[in-house]
Design an enzyme around this catalytic site. Sequence first.
Site, mmCIF file in Angstrom:
data_model
loop_
_atom_site.group_PDB
_atom_site.id
_atom_site.type_symbol
_atom_site.label_atom_id
_atom_site.label_comp_id
_atom_site.label_asym_id
_atom_site.label_seq_id
_atom_site.Cartn_x
_atom_site.Cartn_y
_atom_site.Cartn_z
ATOM 1 N N SER A 128 65.481 15.878 -33.101
ATOM 2 C CA SER A 128 64.250 15.088 -33.058
ATOM 3 C C SER A 128 64.380 13.859 -32.155
ATOM 4 C CB SER A 128 63.927 14.622 -34.478
ATOM 5 O OG SER A 128 62.987 13.588 -34.460
ATOM 6 N N GLU A 130 63.287 11.176 -32.975
ATOM 7 C CA GLU A 130 63.591 10.051 -33.882
ATOM 8 C C GLU A 130 65.037 9.589 -33.696
ATOM 9 O OE1 GLU A 130 62.527 8.020 -36.753
ATOM 10 O OE2 GLU A 130 60.716 8.252 -35.583
ATOM 11 N N TYR A 152 66.054 9.355 -41.980
ATOM 12 C CA TYR A 152 65.735 10.651 -41.372
ATOM 13 C C TYR A 152 66.374 10.761 -39.979
ATOM 14 C CZ TYR A 152 63.008 14.146 -38.796
ATOM 15 O OH TYR A 152 62.631 15.212 -38.009
HETATM 16 P P1 NAP Z 1 57.432 20.537 -41.998
HETATM 17 O O1 NAP Z 1 56.046 21.014 -41.770
HETATM 18 O O2 NAP Z 1 57.658 19.343 -42.851
HETATM 19 O O3 NAP Z 1 58.256 21.769 -42.601
HETATM 20 C C1 NAP Z 1 59.512 21.587 -43.192
HETATM 21 C C2 NAP Z 1 59.986 22.897 -43.777
HETATM 22 O O4 NAP Z 1 61.273 22.695 -44.361
HETATM 23 C C3 NAP Z 1 59.095 23.475 -44.883
HETATM 24 O O5 NAP Z 1 59.002 24.863 -44.716
HETATM 25 C C4 NAP Z 1 59.891 23.150 -46.152
HETATM 26 O O6 NAP Z 1 59.651 24.040 -47.209
HETATM 27 C C5 NAP Z 1 61.309 23.340 -45.626
HETATM 28 N N1 NAP Z 1 62.316 22.719 -46.480
HETATM 29 C C6 NAP Z 1 62.371 21.441 -46.921
HETATM 30 N N2 NAP Z 1 63.459 21.258 -47.678
HETATM 31 C C7 NAP Z 1 64.100 22.452 -47.748
HETATM 32 C C8 NAP Z 1 65.283 22.898 -48.384
HETATM 33 N N3 NAP Z 1 66.015 22.107 -49.146
HETATM 34 N N4 NAP Z 1 65.665 24.190 -48.210
HETATM 35 C C9 NAP Z 1 64.910 25.032 -47.463
HETATM 36 N N5 NAP Z 1 63.764 24.668 -46.847
HETATM 37 C C10 NAP Z 1 63.376 23.389 -46.988
HETATM 38 O O7 NAP Z 1 58.160 20.243 -40.598
HETATM 39 P P2 NAP Z 1 57.726 20.688 -39.116
HETATM 40 O O8 NAP Z 1 56.832 19.650 -38.562
HETATM 41 O O9 NAP Z 1 57.347 22.100 -39.100
HETATM 42 O O10 NAP Z 1 59.111 20.485 -38.351
HETATM 43 C C11 NAP Z 1 60.062 21.544 -38.273
HETATM 44 C C12 NAP Z 1 61.442 20.952 -38.009
HETATM 45 O O11 NAP Z 1 61.414 20.250 -36.773
HETATM 46 C C13 NAP Z 1 61.922 19.943 -39.038
HETATM 47 O O12 NAP Z 1 63.314 20.081 -39.124
HETATM 48 C C14 NAP Z 1 61.562 18.606 -38.426
HETATM 49 O O13 NAP Z 1 62.403 17.600 -38.941
HETATM 50 C C15 NAP Z 1 61.818 18.897 -36.972
HETATM 51 N N6 NAP Z 1 61.054 18.126 -36.002
HETATM 52 C C16 NAP Z 1 59.710 18.074 -36.115
HETATM 53 C C17 NAP Z 1 58.966 17.400 -35.163
HETATM 54 C C18 NAP Z 1 57.477 17.323 -35.236
HETATM 55 O O14 NAP Z 1 56.901 16.480 -34.546
HETATM 56 N N7 NAP Z 1 56.824 18.191 -35.992
HETATM 57 C C19 NAP Z 1 59.631 16.778 -34.082
HETATM 58 C C20 NAP Z 1 61.022 16.882 -33.998
HETATM 59 C C21 NAP Z 1 61.730 17.572 -34.952
HETATM 60 P P3 NAP Z 1 58.512 23.778 -48.335
HETATM 61 O O15 NAP Z 1 57.248 24.313 -47.728
HETATM 62 O O16 NAP Z 1 59.005 24.554 -49.476
HETATM 63 O O17 NAP Z 1 58.452 22.299 -48.554
HETATM 64 O O1 G4F Z 2 53.138 10.741 -37.768
HETATM 65 P P1 G4F Z 2 54.340 9.974 -38.152
HETATM 66 O O2 G4F Z 2 54.621 9.864 -39.605
HETATM 67 O O3 G4F Z 2 55.547 10.621 -37.344
HETATM 68 P P2 G4F Z 2 57.001 10.082 -36.949
HETATM 69 O O4 G4F Z 2 57.465 9.017 -37.854
HETATM 70 O O5 G4F Z 2 56.970 9.773 -35.497
HETATM 71 O O6 G4F Z 2 57.895 11.382 -37.225
HETATM 72 C C1 G4F Z 2 57.476 12.673 -36.780
HETATM 73 O O7 G4F Z 2 57.966 12.886 -35.481
HETATM 74 C C2 G4F Z 2 59.395 12.955 -35.372
HETATM 75 C C3 G4F Z 2 59.715 13.171 -33.897
HETATM 76 O O8 G4F Z 2 59.869 11.938 -33.257
HETATM 77 C C4 G4F Z 2 59.869 14.103 -36.231
HETATM 78 F F1 G4F Z 2 61.215 14.253 -36.088
HETATM 79 C C5 G4F Z 2 59.514 13.834 -37.675
HETATM 80 O O9 G4F Z 2 59.926 14.946 -38.471
HETATM 81 C C6 G4F Z 2 57.998 13.702 -37.767
HETATM 82 O O10 G4F Z 2 57.433 14.961 -37.472
HETATM 83 O O11 G4F Z 2 54.234 8.477 -37.576
HETATM 84 C C7 G4F Z 2 54.004 8.228 -36.211
HETATM 85 C C8 G4F Z 2 53.763 6.740 -36.005
HETATM 86 C C9 G4F Z 2 54.808 5.836 -36.676
HETATM 87 O O12 G4F Z 2 55.163 4.815 -35.778
HETATM 88 C C10 G4F Z 2 54.083 5.241 -37.856
HETATM 89 O O13 G4F Z 2 54.522 3.934 -38.224
HETATM 90 O O14 G4F Z 2 52.510 6.400 -36.606
HETATM 91 C C11 G4F Z 2 52.662 5.173 -37.301
HETATM 92 N N1 G4F Z 2 51.645 5.109 -38.349
HETATM 93 C C12 G4F Z 2 50.671 4.151 -38.416
HETATM 94 N N2 G4F Z 2 49.936 4.332 -39.510
HETATM 95 C C13 G4F Z 2 51.533 5.910 -39.409
HETATM 96 C C14 G4F Z 2 50.442 5.427 -40.153
HETATM 97 N N3 G4F Z 2 52.234 7.000 -39.790
HETATM 98 C C15 G4F Z 2 51.857 7.631 -40.924
HETATM 99 N N4 G4F Z 2 52.529 8.739 -41.303
HETATM 100 N N5 G4F Z 2 50.819 7.176 -41.692
HETATM 101 C C16 G4F Z 2 50.085 6.071 -41.350
HETATM 102 O O15 G4F Z 2 49.152 5.655 -42.056
#
Ligand code: NAP
Ligand code: G4F
Length: 330
Positions: A128, A130, A152
Amino acid sequence: MAMSSTKRALITGITGQDGSYLAEFLLGLGYEVIGMVRRSSTVNFERIAHIQDELTLASGDLLDEGSMIGVIAEHRPHEVYNLAAQSFVQTSFGQPVLTGDVTALGVTRLLEAIRVVDPDIRFYQASSSEMFGKVVEVPQTELTPFYPRSPYGVAKLYGHWITVNYRESYDLFATSGILFNHESPRRGLEFVTRKVSHGVAQIKLGRATELRLGNLDAQRDWGFAGDYVEAMWKMLQLDEPGDFVVSTGETHAVRELVEVAFSRVGLDWEQYVKVDEKFYRPAEVDLLIGNPERARSVIGWEPKTSFTDLVHMMVDADLEQLSRAEHRSR
Ligand code: NAP
Ligand code: G4F
C-alpha cells in the site's frame, strides 16, 4: 483432487472490494478461482453474489496458519493473491495488535504455507501507498524510502518486506504491488470516497441533511479498483517477480472530491459538509501521489478511469441503489 490444465488462482479477501473485481477479471480469462473466506455470523457475500456459482469458496483465516496450508494443499493454486487485511487505517489506531496480526503476520503465515506446500506458486502481496506515509519524496516511486504513519501502514510495511525476504531467501516468485488508493461503487462505506458518494446520494434523496467529515486537506492519488486488479494479474505473468507502484500520477484533495461529488447532483457542498474532529487521525498522511512509470513500461499497465469519472460513477451508483431500495420499500 484431479488436476486439469486450467490455471487456478487463490484469492484471499475475495469478499472485499478488490477481491470481487479480481475474481471477475480472472474468471473472464478462464481461470478457476478459489476464494478464501473466513467464518462470520452473517454471510457477507454481497460483492461476489453475482459470480458465486462460478467460484469455489474455501474456508480459511489469515490468523490460522493450518487453515491456509489446508486450502493450498487441497486446491493447489498456481497463483495466490493475498488481498485479505484489516484494511481501514482509522481502525488500525484502535486495534493495532489485531491489525499487526492479520495485515503483517498474516502475510508470513501465507508465505510459509506456500513455501511448505508448493514453492512454485506465484504470490502477489497487496502492499500500500500508506507505507510512504509522511512522504520523503514527491511523487513516490518503488525507490522512495518508507515512513508509515499508522499501525496499518507499519503492518503493510512488514508484509511488504517479508514478501521481498521470501523472494530473496527461498527464491519464491513473490511480488509486491504498491497500490495507491483505488475506489469503486463496491468500496466499504467507511472510506472517504464512498462515504461521500453515499452521503451525497442520501442528501439528494432527502434522507440526510448533512455530511460529517474529517480532514478535507488530505490529498490522495485515487484510481478505479476495476483498473487496478488487472495490474495485479499482469505482475504475476512476468518472467521475474518485483515491486511495482500502481497509481494514476494525479493527486486531489478530499475537498475537491467533495466538490465534484456534490456538483454531480447540482448541490453546493458548503451547505452540507460539516468538519468533525472525530474523523481526524492521530497521525495523518497529508499527500500521496505515485509515479506509475515502472508499471507502464514493464507490465504495460495504465489507468483508464479519470478522477472525475470515478467520482461520478460512485455517486450515480449510490443514487441508483438508494432509489431502487426506496421503490422496493413502497
Ligand atoms: P477490503 O474491501 O477491506 O477487503 C478486505 C478483505 O480481507 C475482506 O474480504 C475481508 O473479509 C478479508 N479479511 C479481513 N481479515 C481477514 C482474516 N483475518 N482472514 C481472512 N480474510 C480476512 O479491502 P480492499 O479495498 O479490497 O483492499 C484489498 C487489499 O489491498 C487489502 O489488503 C488492502 O489493505 C490493500 N490495499 C487497498 C488499497 C485500496 O485503496 N483499496 C490500496 C492499497 C492496498 P470479510 O469480508 O470477512 O471482512
Ligand atoms: O478513504 P480513507 O479512509 O483511505 P486511506 O486512509 O487513504 O486508506 C486507504 O488507502 C490506502 C492506500 O494508500 C489503503 F492501503 C488502505 O487500505 C485504504 O484503502 O481516507 C483518505 C483520506 C485520509 O487522509 C482521511 O483523513 O481522507 C481523509 N478523510 C477526511 N474525512 C476521511 C474522512 N477518511 C475517512 N475514512 N472518513 C472521513 O470522514
